[in-house]
Design a protein around this motif. Structure first.
Motif, PDB file in Angstrom:
ATOM      1  N   THR A 195       0.383  20.194  -3.687  1.00 51.83           N
ATOM      2  CA  THR A 195       0.690  18.881  -3.123  1.00 51.83           C
ATOM      3  C   THR A 195      -0.052  17.770  -3.866  1.00 51.83           C
ATOM      4  O   THR A 195       0.517  16.716  -4.122  1.00 51.83           O
ATOM      5  N   ASP A 196      -1.307  18.004  -4.254  1.00 51.22           N
ATOM      6  CA  ASP A 196      -2.062  16.923  -4.921  1.00 51.22           C
ATOM      7  C   ASP A 196      -1.584  16.672  -6.358  1.00 51.22           C
ATOM      8  O   ASP A 196      -1.836  15.599  -6.907  1.00 51.22           O
ATOM      9  N   THR A 197      -0.915  17.631  -6.967  1.00 52.88           N
ATOM     10  CA  THR A 197      -0.362  17.401  -8.309  1.00 52.88           C
ATOM     11  C   THR A 197       1.088  16.927  -8.221  1.00 52.88           C
ATOM     12  O   THR A 197       1.767  16.835  -9.247  1.00 52.88           O
ATOM     13  N   GLY A 242      -2.036  17.498   2.248  1.00 50.70           N
ATOM     14  CA  GLY A 242      -2.053  18.901   1.831  1.00 50.70           C
ATOM     15  C   GLY A 242      -3.374  19.363   1.249  1.00 50.70           C
ATOM     16  O   GLY A 242      -3.848  20.462   1.550  1.00 50.70           O
ATOM     17  N   ASP A 243      -3.981  18.517   0.424  1.00 51.29           N
ATOM     18  CA  ASP A 243      -5.240  18.932  -0.195  1.00 51.29           C
ATOM     19  C   ASP A 243      -6.359  18.988   0.836  1.00 51.29           C
ATOM     20  O   ASP A 243      -7.188  19.907   0.832  1.00 51.29           O
ATOM     21  N   ALA A 244      -6.379  18.000   1.740  1.00 47.13           N
ATOM     22  CA  ALA A 244      -7.423  17.979   2.770  1.00 47.13           C
ATOM     23  C   ALA A 244      -7.326  19.235   3.644  1.00 47.13           C
ATOM     24  O   ALA A 244      -8.313  19.950   3.844  1.00 47.13           O
ATOM     25  N   ALA A 248      -7.263  18.813  -7.636  1.00 45.61           N
ATOM     26  CA  ALA A 248      -7.314  18.826  -6.177  1.00 45.61           C
ATOM     27  C   ALA A 248      -8.683  19.345  -5.753  1.00 45.61           C
ATOM     28  O   ALA A 248      -9.331  20.089  -6.496  1.00 45.61           O
ATOM     29  N   ALA A 249      -9.099  18.983  -4.549  1.00 42.01           N
ATOM     30  CA  ALA A 249     -10.323  19.575  -4.018  1.00 42.01           C
ATOM     31  C   ALA A 249     -10.126  21.083  -3.889  1.00 42.01           C
ATOM     32  O   ALA A 249     -11.072  21.860  -4.018  1.00 42.01           O
ATOM     33  N   GLY A 250      -8.888  21.493  -3.666  1.00 41.29           N
ATOM     34  CA  GLY A 250      -8.580  22.922  -3.562  1.00 41.29           C
ATOM     35  C   GLY A 250      -8.960  23.698  -4.815  1.00 41.29           C
ATOM     36  O   GLY A 250      -9.365  24.865  -4.735  1.00 41.29           O
ATOM     37  N   ASP A 267     -15.729  17.168  -4.094  1.00 40.06           N
ATOM     38  CA  ASP A 267     -14.579  16.261  -4.157  1.00 40.06           C
ATOM     39  C   ASP A 267     -14.154  15.995  -5.584  1.00 40.06           C
ATOM     40  O   ASP A 267     -14.904  16.233  -6.536  1.00 40.06           O
ATOM     41  N   HIS A 268     -12.943  15.443  -5.706  1.00 37.33           N
ATOM     42  CA  HIS A 268     -12.412  15.094  -7.027  1.00 37.33           C
ATOM     43  C   HIS A 268     -12.025  13.624  -7.149  1.00 37.33           C
ATOM     44  O   HIS A 268     -11.366  13.247  -8.116  1.00 37.33           O
ATOM     45  N   HIS A 269     -12.393  12.803  -6.177  1.00 39.56           N
ATOM     46  CA  HIS A 269     -12.110  11.366  -6.273  1.00 39.56           C
ATOM     47  C   HIS A 269     -13.156  10.686  -7.147  1.00 39.56           C
ATOM     48  O   HIS A 269     -14.349  10.760  -6.849  1.00 39.56           O
ATOM     49  N   ALA A 270     -12.697   9.993  -8.188  1.00 40.26           N
ATOM     50  CA  ALA A 270     -13.631   9.291  -9.071  1.00 40.26           C
ATOM     51  C   ALA A 270     -14.385   8.221  -8.291  1.00 40.26           C
ATOM     52  O   ALA A 270     -15.500   7.840  -8.657  1.00 40.26           O
ATOM     53  N   VAL A 308     -14.905  18.322   2.117  1.00 42.27           N
ATOM     54  CA  VAL A 308     -14.028  18.509   0.954  1.00 42.27           C
ATOM     55  C   VAL A 308     -12.995  17.388   0.878  1.00 42.27           C
ATOM     56  O   VAL A 308     -12.513  16.899   1.897  1.00 42.27           O
ATOM     57  N   ASP A 309     -12.695  16.961  -0.349  1.00 35.67           N
ATOM     58  CA  ASP A 309     -11.617  15.989  -0.608  1.00 35.67           C
ATOM     59  C   ASP A 309     -11.860  14.627   0.029  1.00 35.67           C
ATOM     60  O   ASP A 309     -10.906  13.931   0.364  1.00 35.67           O
ATOM     61  N   CYS A 310     -13.101  14.249   0.194  1.00 36.49           N
ATOM     62  CA  CYS A 310     -13.375  12.988   0.888  1.00 36.49           C
ATOM     63  C   CYS A 310     -14.359  12.130   0.097  1.00 36.49           C
ATOM     64  O   CYS A 310     -15.463  12.583  -0.207  1.00 36.49           O
TER      65      CYS A 310
HETATM   66 MN   LIG Z   1      -7.259  15.579  -3.016  1.00 34.60          MN
END
Ligand SMILES: [Mn+2]
Length: 325
Positions: A160-162, A28-30, A130-132, A110-113, A85-87
């Motif tokens: 979706t990401d939460t 969903g976030d992607a 989320a990246a969103g 992105d939001h991935h640590a 985004v989101d990657c």
């Molecule tokens: Mn995400």
């Protein structure tokens, strides 16, 4: 807040032809952040290509702009800029993208640590749900109009990401932005109905088989590991697409006393996709990273070659080791 997007916005405004991309096996976030960004840039008069290596899951085909996503970059370039985004890793953008000769300035939002900062410009905010959320912030900072269609995409990304605002990533910021997206026209019930109340019966046939594989392994005072497995044969028997198993790992985590849930998904001959879920006590992104994957503290994944028994033994040993630490 706005300043972190300055370099990205300058390059996007300068660019004429822009490629927007997200990761393989999109969720969903992607899809939501990809389409939210693509619509924003089209609205700003840019020539935009939205690309995903893998198909948009059926569940998200209702998202505005989903019909504009291409899976073939042949003849589409050169691009002045690419917005990812989101990657977390460049390879996760897919083979098609990695083979592209001219992607222009690579902007990584992105939001991935675990993001390895593969871009020319990197805006990595691990605190974002989320990246969103970041695409929303970028649009506000850039002065892009947020239309109803964009709001639907960005709301789905955050929702979706939460985990429908259940996870610890459901920060005041996530709720505030979701609230503004609802005010802009995203309809929560309409979206929930389409995402969560619309499953094909085949998915439940597959789930019944997968739940039949449940193992609960007591480890120590920190809790147990719950493991599920899904094989290619099960997909075939259920007539299910491979993304139907997305989220099944949450059934493993959802069990009382379980610290880590794991789903082994057979992805090919001697190849497994491993999804890990935790409840806050164990950082599964560290386990995932050790096996070449990525993710978040409570949700991570990676791919591992080998026979099932071998993959299962290695992964369970790594989780037990982490739980003993
Ligand atoms: Mn995400």
């Amino acid at each position: 807040m706005a300043a972190i997007f300055d370099d990205a916005i300058r390059e996007l405004k300068k660019a004429g032809k822009i490629l927007v991309v997200s990761h393989v096996s999109p969720e969903g976030d992607a899809v939501g952040s990809l389409l939210g960004a693509a619509l924003a840039l089209r609205g700003a008069g840019k020539d935009v290509t939205a690309y995903l290596e893998d198909p948009v899951p059926d569940l998200f085909l209702f998202l505005p702009g989903a019909d504009t996503v291409t899976r073939d970059l042949g003849g589409k370039g050169p691009f002045d800029a690419t917005l990812a985004v989101d990657c977390g890793q460049k390879e996760r953008l897919g083979k098609g993208f990695c083979a592209l000769p001219e992607h222009g300035v690579l902007i990584n939002i992105d939001h991935h640590a675990t993001n390895d900062r593969f871009g020319d410009i990197n805006v990595i905010v691990p605190d974002a749900s989320a990246a969103g959320e970041l695409v929303y912030d970028l649009c506000v900072a850039a002065g892009f109009t947020i239309t109803r269609d964009m709001a639907v995409n960005l709301y789905v990304a955050i929702h979706t990401d939460t985990g429908s605002f259940r996870y610890s990533s459901s920060t005041p910021g996530a709720f505030e932005k979701a609230g503004r997206l609802v005010a802009l026209g995203a309809d929560p019930w309409e979206i929930s109905r389409r995402v969560y109340e619309n499953a094909p019966a085949r998915k439940y046939k597959l789930l019944a088989m997968v739940l039949g594989t449940l193992e609960v392994i007591e480890v120590n005072e920190r809790g147990a590991i719950a493991a599920l497995a899904v094989t290619l044969d099960m997909f075939k028997k259920a007539g299910a697409d491979k993304d139907y198993a997305d989220g099944f790992v949450n059934y493993a985590r959802g069990i009382e006393g379980v610290a880590v849930g794991v789903l082994f998904r057979e992805a090919g001959e001697g190849l497994y996709k491993v999804s890990l879920r935790a409840k806050g006590g164990i950082d599964v992104s560290e386990i995932s990273e050790a096996f070449g994957g990525g993710g978040h503290r409570n949700a991570a994944g990676f791919t591992m070659p080998g026979a099932f028994a071998e993959v299962r033994a290695k992964v369970l040993a790594a989780i037990k080791e982490k739980m003993a630490a």
